[in-house]
Design an enzyme around this catalytic site. Structure first.
Site, PDB file in Angstrom:
ATOM      1  N   ASP A  69      41.368  37.957  46.162  1.00 11.10           N
ATOM      2  CA  ASP A  69      40.518  37.887  47.365  1.00 11.10           C
ATOM      3  C   ASP A  69      41.382  37.398  48.523  1.00 11.10           C
ATOM      4  O   ASP A  69      42.494  36.903  48.315  1.00 11.10           O
ATOM      5  CB  ASP A  69      39.327  36.942  47.143  1.00 11.10           C
ATOM      6  CG  ASP A  69      38.386  36.916  48.345  1.00 11.10           C
ATOM      7  OD1 ASP A  69      38.193  37.974  48.981  1.00 11.10           O
ATOM      8  OD2 ASP A  69      37.850  35.839  48.681  1.00 11.10           O
ATOM      9  N   CYS A 112      36.220  40.695  45.927  1.00 10.55           N
ATOM     10  CA  CYS A 112      36.147  40.790  47.378  1.00 10.55           C
ATOM     11  C   CYS A 112      35.358  42.056  47.709  1.00 10.55           C
ATOM     12  O   CYS A 112      35.727  43.154  47.269  1.00 10.55           O
ATOM     13  CB  CYS A 112      37.578  40.885  47.912  1.00 10.55           C
ATOM     14  SG  CYS A 112      37.685  41.313  49.653  1.00 10.55           S
ATOM     15  N   CYS A 123      29.664  39.684  50.367  1.00 12.34           N
ATOM     16  CA  CYS A 123      30.972  39.074  50.622  1.00 12.34           C
ATOM     17  C   CYS A 123      31.056  37.896  49.655  1.00 12.34           C
ATOM     18  O   CYS A 123      30.135  37.070  49.602  1.00 12.34           O
ATOM     19  CB  CYS A 123      31.058  38.588  52.055  1.00 12.34           C
ATOM     20  SG  CYS A 123      32.510  37.560  52.380  1.00 12.34           S
ATOM     21  N   THR A 124      32.128  37.807  48.903  1.00 15.35           N
ATOM     22  CA  THR A 124      32.188  36.764  47.873  1.00 15.35           C
ATOM     23  C   THR A 124      32.243  35.350  48.469  1.00 15.35           C
ATOM     24  O   THR A 124      31.939  34.381  47.782  1.00 15.35           O
ATOM     25  CB  THR A 124      33.388  37.000  46.932  1.00 15.35           C
ATOM     26  OG1 THR A 124      34.564  37.201  47.720  1.00 15.35           O
ATOM     27  CG2 THR A 124      33.146  38.209  46.039  1.00 15.35           C
TER      28      THR A 124
HETATM   29  N1  DGL Z   1      35.647  37.555  50.392  1.00 14.77           N
HETATM   30  C1  DGL Z   1      35.848  38.783  51.019  1.00 14.77           C
HETATM   31  C2  DGL Z   1      34.777  39.793  50.821  1.00 14.77           C
HETATM   32  O1  DGL Z   1      34.092  39.666  49.845  1.00 14.77           O
HETATM   33  C3  DGL Z   1      36.736  38.889  52.209  1.00 14.77           C
HETATM   34  C4  DGL Z   1      36.342  38.170  53.463  1.00 14.77           C
HETATM   35  C5  DGL Z   1      37.359  38.485  54.530  1.00 14.77           C
HETATM   36  O2  DGL Z   1      38.545  38.220  54.303  1.00 14.77           O
HETATM   37  O3  DGL Z   1      36.971  39.007  55.590  1.00 14.77           O
HETATM   38  O4  DGL Z   1      34.629  40.728  51.539  1.00 14.77           O
END
Ligand code: DGL
EC number: 5.1.1.3
Length: 288
Positions: A12, A76, A187-188
């Site tokens: 991620d 992610c 979004c995680t």
């Molecule tokens: N945790 C991510 C997701 O699930 C990424 C967040 C990011 O870097 O913008 O999309």
């Protein structure tokens, strides 16, 4: 194809992948987990697709070739919704994303047939969640919302303010008035703080944490492929590319993983993999 005792790689941009480490720790405690977080390139959700593939390819190469991961999870929403096909075509190692498992879980849970997806700009722009959900059940209404500022607040641990609480409360009331009953933490980063949403909500939404659904799918995949690690308890590693301050603070606050020593990303070793990744794809300046 890896062997049973090889690690599972998790990727991620930042703290969101911790949601996957927690879920894997609960469901697959005998597996070695290597989580690579990349705050150096945060936020992934505002990157162009080619640039994202380029960045993530070097991480996949490193996990695949250097650490011999038997499986890689893109923990992610942004990578899973934008690059999974490309990465799977570039690498032999099996790569599992969060979109499918989370979509299936949401379809199972919704009673009103109305699902909200909270995610990054890139994830929403791709409409991947909507396509997956409607492929499973065509009459489900999907509302996808990008909350990039909130992703950043969570990454920095700055989301627990009255202003953010009020703002989220207003959004949740809106979803409720429109009869949405299920929210995917697309979004995680949001998945990691699922309980924060549940606390603010006045009614009970079905909150889908993709990490839990994905960990279940990973378990099934490993069992089917005879790749489950027979050891009693395996170690977890967290490797951070860039500044690890946010990661350390978030681990303290939201996890039981305090004992894990945070490792710095081996930039020297990775140079080879970056060069290799450059052959796969060149970063483009065109937006997604
Ligand atoms: N945790 C991510 C997701 O699930 C990424 C967040 C990011 O870097 O913008 O999309």
């Amino acid at each position: 194809m890896g062997s049973n005792s090889n690690p599972i790689g998790v990727i991620d941009s930042g703290v969101g992948g911790l949601s996957m480490v927690i879920a894997l720790d609960q469901l697959l405690s005998s597996e070695e987990i290597v989580y690579v977080a990349d705050p150096l390139h945060f936020p992934y959700g505002e990157k162009a697709k080619n640039e994202l593939i380029h960045i993530v390819s070097s991480l996949v190469s490193y996990l695949n070739e250097n650490l011999k991961a038997k499986l890689i999870i893109t923990a992610c929403g942004t990578i899973s919704s934008n690059c999974l096909e490309e990465l799977s075509a570039l690498f032999q190692v099996p790569i599992i994303g969060i979109i499918d498992p989370a979509s299936r879980e949401a379809v199972r849970k919704t009673k009103t047939g109305k699902v909200v997806v909270l995610a990054t700009s890139a994830t929403v722009k791709s409409s991947t969640f909507q396509k997956h959900i409607q492929r499973i059940h065509s009459s489900i209404t999907v509302k996808e919302e990008a909350w990039p500022e909130f992703v950043e607040a969570v990454e920095k641990g700055l989301h627990q303010t009255d202003d953010w609480r009020k703002w989220i409360h207003t959004q949740l009331i809106g979803f409720q008035q429109e009869n949405f009953d299920t929210i995917i933490m697309g979004c995680t980063h949001f998945a990691l703080i699922s309980s924060f949403f549940q606390d603010i909500a006045e009614t009970t939404f079905e909150i889908i944490n993709p990490a839990i659904a994905t960990a279940q799918e990973v378990k099934e995949y490993l069992a089917k492929s005879n790749l489950l690690n027979p050891s009693e308890l395996s170690k977890k590693r967290i490797i951070v590319r860039g500044n690890s301050t946010n990661m350390k603070k978030t681990i303290q606050k939201y996890t039981d993983l305090q004992k894990i020593n945070i490792e710095a990303f081996p930039e020297k070793i990775i140079e080879n993999f970056i060069n290799k990744a450059q052959r796969y794809c060149t970063p483009a300046s065109t937006p997604m």
